[in-house]
Design a protein around this motif. Structure first.
Motif, PDB file in Angstrom:
ATOM      1  N   LEU A 167      -6.751   3.590  -8.807  1.00 36.34           N
ATOM      2  CA  LEU A 167      -6.036   4.857  -8.976  1.00 36.34           C
ATOM      3  C   LEU A 167      -6.932   5.873  -9.686  1.00 36.34           C
ATOM      4  O   LEU A 167      -7.922   5.500 -10.327  1.00 36.34           O
ATOM      5  CB  LEU A 167      -4.767   4.634  -9.795  1.00 36.34           C
ATOM      6  CG  LEU A 167      -3.655   3.819  -9.123  1.00 36.34           C
ATOM      7  CD1 LEU A 167      -2.596   3.433 -10.139  1.00 36.34           C
ATOM      8  CD2 LEU A 167      -3.029   4.610  -7.976  1.00 36.34           C
TER       9      LEU A 167
ATOM     10  N   GLN B 212       1.058   4.037  -3.009  1.00 31.79           N
ATOM     11  CA  GLN B 212       0.811   5.451  -2.723  1.00 31.79           C
ATOM     12  C   GLN B 212       1.974   6.304  -3.204  1.00 31.79           C
ATOM     13  O   GLN B 212       1.768   7.378  -3.791  1.00 31.79           O
ATOM     14  CB  GLN B 212       0.586   5.663  -1.232  1.00 31.79           C
ATOM     15  CG  GLN B 212       0.299   7.112  -0.849  1.00 31.79           C
ATOM     16  CD  GLN B 212      -0.175   7.262   0.576  1.00 31.79           C
ATOM     17  OE1 GLN B 212      -0.912   6.418   1.073  1.00 31.79           O
ATOM     18  NE2 GLN B 212       0.245   8.331   1.239  1.00 31.79           N
ATOM     19  N   GLU B 213       3.186   5.818  -2.978  1.00 29.70           N
ATOM     20  CA  GLU B 213       4.374   6.559  -3.440  1.00 29.70           C
ATOM     21  C   GLU B 213       4.390   6.632  -4.959  1.00 29.70           C
ATOM     22  O   GLU B 213       4.778   7.661  -5.535  1.00 29.70           O
ATOM     23  CB  GLU B 213       5.635   5.882  -2.904  1.00 29.70           C
ATOM     24  CG  GLU B 213       5.799   6.022  -1.393  1.00 29.70           C
ATOM     25  CD  GLU B 213       6.977   5.224  -0.857  1.00 29.70           C
ATOM     26  OE1 GLU B 213       7.517   4.376  -1.614  1.00 29.70           O
ATOM     27  OE2 GLU B 213       7.353   5.424   0.315  1.00 29.70           O
TER      28      GLU B 213
ATOM     29  N   ALA C 137      -3.269  -3.969  -3.575  1.00 34.20           N
ATOM     30  CA  ALA C 137      -2.216  -3.007  -3.914  1.00 34.20           C
ATOM     31  C   ALA C 137      -1.060  -3.711  -4.624  1.00 34.20           C
ATOM     32  O   ALA C 137      -0.510  -3.198  -5.606  1.00 34.20           O
ATOM     33  CB  ALA C 137      -1.715  -2.319  -2.643  1.00 34.20           C
TER      34      ALA C 137
ATOM     35  N   PRO D  74      -3.789   9.708  -3.408  1.00 32.60           N
ATOM     36  CA  PRO D  74      -3.584   8.323  -2.956  1.00 32.60           C
ATOM     37  C   PRO D  74      -4.640   7.393  -3.543  1.00 32.60           C
ATOM     38  O   PRO D  74      -5.765   7.803  -3.824  1.00 32.60           O
ATOM     39  CB  PRO D  74      -3.718   8.427  -1.432  1.00 32.60           C
ATOM     40  CG  PRO D  74      -3.394   9.849  -1.117  1.00 32.60           C
ATOM     41  CD  PRO D  74      -3.925  10.642  -2.271  1.00 32.60           C
TER      42      PRO D  74
ATOM     43  N   LYS E 219       0.828  -1.206   0.000  1.00 33.77           N
ATOM     44  CA  LYS E 219       0.000   0.000   0.000  1.00 33.77           C
ATOM     45  C   LYS E 219       0.863   1.257   0.000  1.00 33.77           C
ATOM     46  O   LYS E 219       0.563   2.224  -0.714  1.00 33.77           O
ATOM     47  CB  LYS E 219      -0.932  -0.003   1.203  1.00 33.77           C
ATOM     48  CG  LYS E 219      -2.058  -1.018   1.121  1.00 33.77           C
ATOM     49  CD  LYS E 219      -2.966  -0.962   2.346  1.00 33.77           C
ATOM     50  CE  LYS E 219      -3.715   0.339   2.454  1.00 33.77           C
ATOM     51  NZ  LYS E 219      -4.666   0.353   3.595  1.00 33.77           N
ATOM     52  N   THR E 220       1.923   1.240   0.800  1.00 38.36           N
ATOM     53  CA  THR E 220       2.827   2.396   0.827  1.00 38.36           C
ATOM     54  C   THR E 220       3.506   2.570  -0.524  1.00 38.36           C
ATOM     55  O   THR E 220       3.622   3.694  -1.037  1.00 38.36           O
ATOM     56  CB  THR E 220       3.886   2.220   1.930  1.00 38.36           C
ATOM     57  OG1 THR E 220       3.234   2.151   3.201  1.00 38.36           O
ATOM     58  CG2 THR E 220       4.854   3.395   1.938  1.00 38.36           C
TER      59      THR E 220
ATOM     60  N   THR F 152      -7.549   4.500  -3.725  1.00 42.33           N
ATOM     61  CA  THR F 152      -8.685   4.201  -2.852  1.00 42.33           C
ATOM     62  C   THR F 152      -8.852   2.681  -2.755  1.00 42.33           C
ATOM     63  O   THR F 152      -8.446   1.942  -3.659  1.00 42.33           O
ATOM     64  CB  THR F 152      -9.988   4.816  -3.387  1.00 42.33           C
ATOM     65  OG1 THR F 152     -10.250   4.294  -4.701  1.00 42.33           O
ATOM     66  CG2 THR F 152      -9.874   6.322  -3.456  1.00 42.33           C
TER      67      THR F 152
ATOM     68  N   GLN G 228       1.806   9.322  -5.935  1.00 37.42           N
ATOM     69  CA  GLN G 228       2.251  10.673  -5.588  1.00 37.42           C
ATOM     70  C   GLN G 228       3.357  11.149  -6.513  1.00 37.42           C
ATOM     71  O   GLN G 228       3.423  12.334  -6.861  1.00 37.42           O
ATOM     72  CB  GLN G 228       2.717  10.702  -4.141  1.00 37.42           C
ATOM     73  CG  GLN G 228       1.576  10.572  -3.132  1.00 37.42           C
ATOM     74  CD  GLN G 228       2.054  10.539  -1.702  1.00 37.42           C
ATOM     75  OE1 GLN G 228       3.202  10.191  -1.414  1.00 37.42           O
ATOM     76  NE2 GLN G 228       1.170  10.880  -0.773  1.00 37.42           N
TER      77      GLN G 228
END
Length: 229
Positions: A196, A163-164, A217, A173, A159-160, A175, A167
């Motif tokens: 996304l 998100q990166e 993810a 981020p 997930k991280t 959903t 970004q």
């Protein structure tokens, strides 16, 4: 003190026979059910978290003798986090034995991740106080089982990473939508869709929302990598 039938069954699933049954009763008693003559499991939860941490630290050092601290830390966190404790609790149907107040029971307390995770830690403490560290260690290693050897996958936070990725491309981020939830309370199956802003998405299923979100993810990251190559 004699354990009720459901707690006797739980004791067998834990693989520990209690000399002090009141410890197991306290371990499964939520604060919503506590009273003057009934202690809740909060203090046991505090102790159990520390016992679990020591067992996992020892197990990780033994599992990989060449691992550096920077490698061990995320593996450790993956094994002792509340979500993992809750997953183990579901596997042994701990929720069926929880002693909850009426409001907590009516709101689905037996399925709540936080309550299950807390109770699992409290049970570890109960075994520790009843039979000592070796008894608690034996139980934890058996219940956590293959998680210790395969923790590298769980320690990677997809997930991280997703998100990166978003970004870095100026997107908000991702959903995570719950598509469905099936199965009995002690063994649920969640289907989650990671999406996304550009419309790309992927679905995955697992026994908890956290695991399903991580799996979705991971699936979406894999799809993005295939598209880029």
């Amino acid at each position: 003190m004699k354990l009720s039938a459901d707690l006797q069954a739980l004791s067998k699933r834990l693989g520990h026979r209690f000399e002090r049954p009141e410890l197991l009763v306290r371990a499964v008693t939520h604060s919503s059910r506590a009273g003057v003559n009934r202690d809740d499991n909060q203090r046991l939860e505090f102790l159990g978290d520390r016992v679990l941490g020591l067992v996992m630290a020892e197990a990780l050092l033994a599992e990989d003798k060449s691992a550096r601290e920077g490698q061990l830390a995320p593996r450790f966190n993956a094994l002792v986090r509340k979500e993992t404790c809750a997953d183990v609790a579901r596997e042994i149907a701990l929720g069926d034995s929880l002693k909850l107040g009426r409001s907590e029971m009516m709101s689905g307390g037996r399925r709540k991740q936080a309550l299950l995770g807390d109770a699992m830690e409290a049970v570890i403490a109960a075994v520790y106080l009843d039979g000592g560290f070796d008894s608690a260690k034996t139980m934890v290693l058996r219940l956590w089982g293959k998680r210790i050897g395969s923790v590298e996958d769980d320690a990677r936070d997809a997930k991280t990473s997703l998100q990166e990725w978003a970004q870095a491309r100026g997107m908000p981020p991702p959903t995570y939508d719950e598509i469905s939830r099936d199965g009995p309370d002690h063994a649920p199956r969640f289907v989650i869709c990671a999406k996304l802003e550009n419309g790309q998405s992927a679905e995955a299923q697992a026994g908890s929302k956290r695991q399903a979100e991580q799996a979705a993810a991971k699936a979406l990251l894999a799809a993005l990598e295939r598209t880029a190559s």
